[in-house]
Design an enzyme around this catalytic site. Structure first.
Site, PDB file in Angstrom:
ATOM      1  N   GLY A  17      -3.066   6.849  -3.081  1.00 51.09           N
ATOM      2  CA  GLY A  17      -2.296   6.056  -2.129  1.00 51.09           C
ATOM      3  C   GLY A  17      -1.633   6.919  -1.065  1.00 51.09           C
ATOM      4  O   GLY A  17      -0.589   6.567  -0.523  1.00 51.09           O
ATOM      5  N   THR A  43      -2.382   7.406   1.947  1.00 44.68           N
ATOM      6  CA  THR A  43      -2.358   6.836   3.303  1.00 44.68           C
ATOM      7  C   THR A  43      -1.278   5.766   3.468  1.00 44.68           C
ATOM      8  O   THR A  43      -1.072   5.261   4.568  1.00 44.68           O
ATOM      9  CB  THR A  43      -3.723   6.215   3.664  1.00 44.68           C
ATOM     10  OG1 THR A  43      -4.020   5.165   2.731  1.00 44.68           O
ATOM     11  CG2 THR A  43      -4.831   7.252   3.620  1.00 44.68           C
ATOM     12  N   ASP A  75       4.732   5.413   1.232  1.00 43.87           N
ATOM     13  CA  ASP A  75       5.288   6.433   0.356  1.00 43.87           C
ATOM     14  C   ASP A  75       4.404   7.674   0.292  1.00 43.87           C
ATOM     15  O   ASP A  75       4.902   8.800   0.274  1.00 43.87           O
ATOM     16  CB  ASP A  75       5.468   5.869  -1.056  1.00 43.87           C
ATOM     17  CG  ASP A  75       6.559   4.824  -1.136  1.00 43.87           C
ATOM     18  OD1 ASP A  75       7.195   4.527  -0.102  1.00 43.87           O
ATOM     19  OD2 ASP A  75       6.789   4.293  -2.238  1.00 43.87           O
ATOM     20  N   LEU A  81       0.463   6.463  -6.746  1.00 44.85           N
ATOM     21  CA  LEU A  81       1.137   5.491  -5.889  1.00 44.85           C
ATOM     22  C   LEU A  81       0.224   4.344  -5.473  1.00 44.85           C
ATOM     23  O   LEU A  81       0.708   3.297  -5.045  1.00 44.85           O
ATOM     24  CB  LEU A  81       1.667   6.184  -4.621  1.00 44.85           C
ATOM     25  CG  LEU A  81       2.446   7.495  -4.793  1.00 44.85           C
ATOM     26  CD1 LEU A  81       2.969   7.970  -3.445  1.00 44.85           C
ATOM     27  CD2 LEU A  81       3.581   7.331  -5.785  1.00 44.85           C
ATOM     28  N   ALA A  82      -1.079   4.541  -5.550  1.00 48.09           N
ATOM     29  CA  ALA A  82      -2.020   3.533  -5.054  1.00 48.09           C
ATOM     30  C   ALA A  82      -1.922   2.245  -5.867  1.00 48.09           C
ATOM     31  O   ALA A  82      -1.876   2.263  -7.098  1.00 48.09           O
ATOM     32  CB  ALA A  82      -3.444   4.080  -5.119  1.00 48.09           C
ATOM     33  N   SER A 126       8.235  -0.459 -10.285  1.00 45.36           N
ATOM     34  CA  SER A 126       8.810  -1.315  -9.250  1.00 45.36           C
ATOM     35  C   SER A 126       9.935  -2.164  -9.825  1.00 45.36           C
ATOM     36  O   SER A 126       9.894  -2.573 -10.995  1.00 45.36           O
ATOM     37  CB  SER A 126       7.726  -2.230  -8.680  1.00 45.36           C
ATOM     38  OG  SER A 126       8.285  -3.270  -7.895  1.00 45.36           O
ATOM     39  N   GLU A 163      10.265  -5.084  -9.135  1.00 46.44           N
ATOM     40  CA  GLU A 163       9.664  -6.391  -9.389  1.00 46.44           C
ATOM     41  C   GLU A 163       9.343  -6.582 -10.867  1.00 46.44           C
ATOM     42  O   GLU A 163       9.093  -7.705 -11.310  1.00 46.44           O
ATOM     43  CB  GLU A 163       8.390  -6.569  -8.556  1.00 46.44           C
ATOM     44  CG  GLU A 163       8.635  -6.759  -7.071  1.00 46.44           C
ATOM     45  CD  GLU A 163       9.183  -8.141  -6.727  1.00 46.44           C
ATOM     46  OE1 GLU A 163       8.926  -9.089  -7.491  1.00 46.44           O
ATOM     47  OE2 GLU A 163       9.882  -8.268  -5.702  1.00 46.44           O
ATOM     48  N   TYR A 166       1.770  -9.232  -9.433  1.00 46.67           N
ATOM     49  CA  TYR A 166       2.070  -7.839  -9.090  1.00 46.67           C
ATOM     50  C   TYR A 166       3.063  -7.248 -10.088  1.00 46.67           C
ATOM     51  O   TYR A 166       2.860  -6.151 -10.626  1.00 46.67           O
ATOM     52  CB  TYR A 166       2.645  -7.755  -7.674  1.00 46.67           C
ATOM     53  CG  TYR A 166       3.233  -6.400  -7.351  1.00 46.67           C
ATOM     54  CD1 TYR A 166       2.415  -5.307  -7.113  1.00 46.67           C
ATOM     55  CD2 TYR A 166       4.618  -6.224  -7.296  1.00 46.67           C
ATOM     56  CE1 TYR A 166       2.957  -4.050  -6.831  1.00 46.67           C
ATOM     57  CE2 TYR A 166       5.171  -4.985  -7.009  1.00 46.67           C
ATOM     58  CZ  TYR A 166       4.337  -3.898  -6.781  1.00 46.67           C
ATOM     59  OH  TYR A 166       4.881  -2.664  -6.508  1.00 46.67           O
ATOM     60  N   HIS A 200      12.097  -0.149  -0.895  1.00 48.81           N
ATOM     61  CA  HIS A 200      12.328   0.945   0.044  1.00 48.81           C
ATOM     62  C   HIS A 200      11.409   0.763   1.239  1.00 48.81           C
ATOM     63  O   HIS A 200      10.230   0.479   1.093  1.00 48.81           O
ATOM     64  CB  HIS A 200      12.154   2.304  -0.618  1.00 48.81           C
ATOM     65  CG  HIS A 200      10.928   2.443  -1.459  1.00 48.81           C
ATOM     66  ND1 HIS A 200      10.782   1.817  -2.679  1.00 48.81           N
ATOM     67  CD2 HIS A 200       9.778   3.138  -1.254  1.00 48.81           C
ATOM     68  CE1 HIS A 200       9.606   2.124  -3.199  1.00 48.81           C
ATOM     69  NE2 HIS A 200       8.965   2.915  -2.344  1.00 48.81           N
ATOM     70  N   ARG A 258       6.298   0.982   7.051  1.00 46.95           N
ATOM     71  CA  ARG A 258       6.041  -0.144   6.165  1.00 46.95           C
ATOM     72  C   ARG A 258       4.958  -1.034   6.765  1.00 46.95           C
ATOM     73  O   ARG A 258       4.855  -1.191   7.984  1.00 46.95           O
ATOM     74  CB  ARG A 258       7.331  -0.946   6.003  1.00 46.95           C
ATOM     75  CG  ARG A 258       7.297  -2.035   4.945  1.00 46.95           C
ATOM     76  CD  ARG A 258       6.799  -1.536   3.633  1.00 46.95           C
ATOM     77  NE  ARG A 258       7.620  -1.958   2.502  1.00 46.95           N
ATOM     78  CZ  ARG A 258       7.212  -1.876   1.247  1.00 46.95           C
ATOM     79  NH1 ARG A 258       6.008  -1.415   0.964  1.00 46.95           N
ATOM     80  NH2 ARG A 258       8.001  -2.227   0.257  1.00 46.95           N
TER      81      ARG A 258
END
Length: 328
Positions: free
Chosen positions: A9, A11, A14, A83-84, A128, A130, A152, A182, A187
């Protein structure tokens, strides 16, 4: 000899900030990117274009074990930052199958490759807030029970449990950073924070006349991605791996976010924001706010960028970007 870090992740928001930070620290930084990104770098790798010549990028799919295995075998990283993910909550309701496939199997593949090929590699999983979902207590800490309210969130709980299991069963230095919301100028536009700041800028420049949102009363704990990625690295430097909450300890409503964004440009948000129930989640997460006691104790974590400064930076960035596009 410099340490080697592998970022899945890279790209994303984060990933790009983390890559910058690790380069500053003298790391040899590797990243996994989809082939589509390599073939269309102007759009898909825009966040890392300015440091691309200092990165080692590898084509791969996190949901494909052979692909991850090959990259880990080649790099043999000292640290792996996973992170992906499919991280847009609304999309996870629309396509739960893809969300589960990418988020759960991607995590399992990364952990399995580390165990097989680089058992001394330190592993970071992007948890997360979430995962807390329908919260049982406030503020939420490392011991708060999870009750996810979206596909998710469910996929992230699964990744959290996988990471803990690999730590306990195989002795791998693996942990989860339970990061609350964050944001930054990097974003994605699909997220409510960037949707608000970009539309405020568009309205100021006469490029739009309204902004449609869902639940203005939802409350979140918002921090800056640039600060939070530093804590990802700090977590992998502690002596014994454990899962840690990173947050600001403050909660604000989506309505407050709107007020700050529009007022930064001298606008009255209430004249432009419209409510449409179609933008509300099937099951809403009403309140998230983190308890940062453990992060403060272990790593001296103290967030410096508060919501007003964060929103102002995002709005000004969007405004300037749009203005440049109007007058190239």
């Amino acid at each position: 000899m410099s340490k080697k870090a592998l970022i899945t992740g890279i790209t994303g928001q984060d990933g790009s900030y983390l890559a910058e930070y690790l380069l500053e620290l003298g790391y040899e930084v590797h990243g996994i990117v989809r082939r589509a990104a390599i073939e269309d770098p102007a759009h898909r790798m825009s966040r890392i274009t300015h440091i691309a010549d200092r990165l080692n990028l590898h084509s791969g799919l996190i949901e494909n074990y052979a692909s991850i295995y090959r990259v880990v075998a080649t790099v043999k990283p000292d640290e792996l930052y996973h992170l992906a993910a499919q991280s847009f909550v609304a999309e996870s309701f629309e396509d739960a199958f893809s969300t589960m496939q990418v988020n759960i199997f991607g995590t399992l593949n990364a952990l399995s490759a580390v165990r097989e090929l680089s058992p001394d590699c330190k592993f970071y999983f992007a948890g997360s807030s979430e995962m807390f979902g329908k919260v049982k207590e406030s503020p939420q800490n490392e011991n708060t029970k999870f009750h996810p309210r979206s596909p998710y969130g469910i996929s992230k709980v699964a990744g959290f449990d996988l990471t803990r299991n690999y730590r306990e069963a195989y002795g791998i230095f693996a942990l989860s950073g339970i990061l609350f919301n964050h944001e930054s100028p990097r974003r994605g536009f699909e997220f409510v924070s960037r949707k608000i700041t970009s539309h405020a800028a568009k309205i100021k420049l006469g490029l739009a006349d309204s902004l449609t949102l869902g639940n203005l009363d939802a409350r979140r704990d918002w921090g800056h991605s640039r600060e939070y990625v530093r804590m990802m690295h700090a977590m992998l430097q502690i002596d014994t791996p454990e899962d840690i909450v990173i947050a600001t300890g403050e909660t604000h409503s989506v309505r407050e976010f709107c007020e700050l964004a529009f007022s930064e440009l001298g606008l009255d948000w209430s004249k432009y924001v419209q409510i449409d129930d179609r933008f509300k989640r099937p099951s809403e997460v009403e309140l998230l706010v983190g308890d940062i006691s453990r992060a403060r104790e272990l790593m001296g974590w103290e967030p410096k960028i508060r919501l007003q400064e964060l929103v102002a930076e995002m709005v000004r960035s969007d405004y300037n970007m749009l203005k440049r596009s109007m007058n190239p």
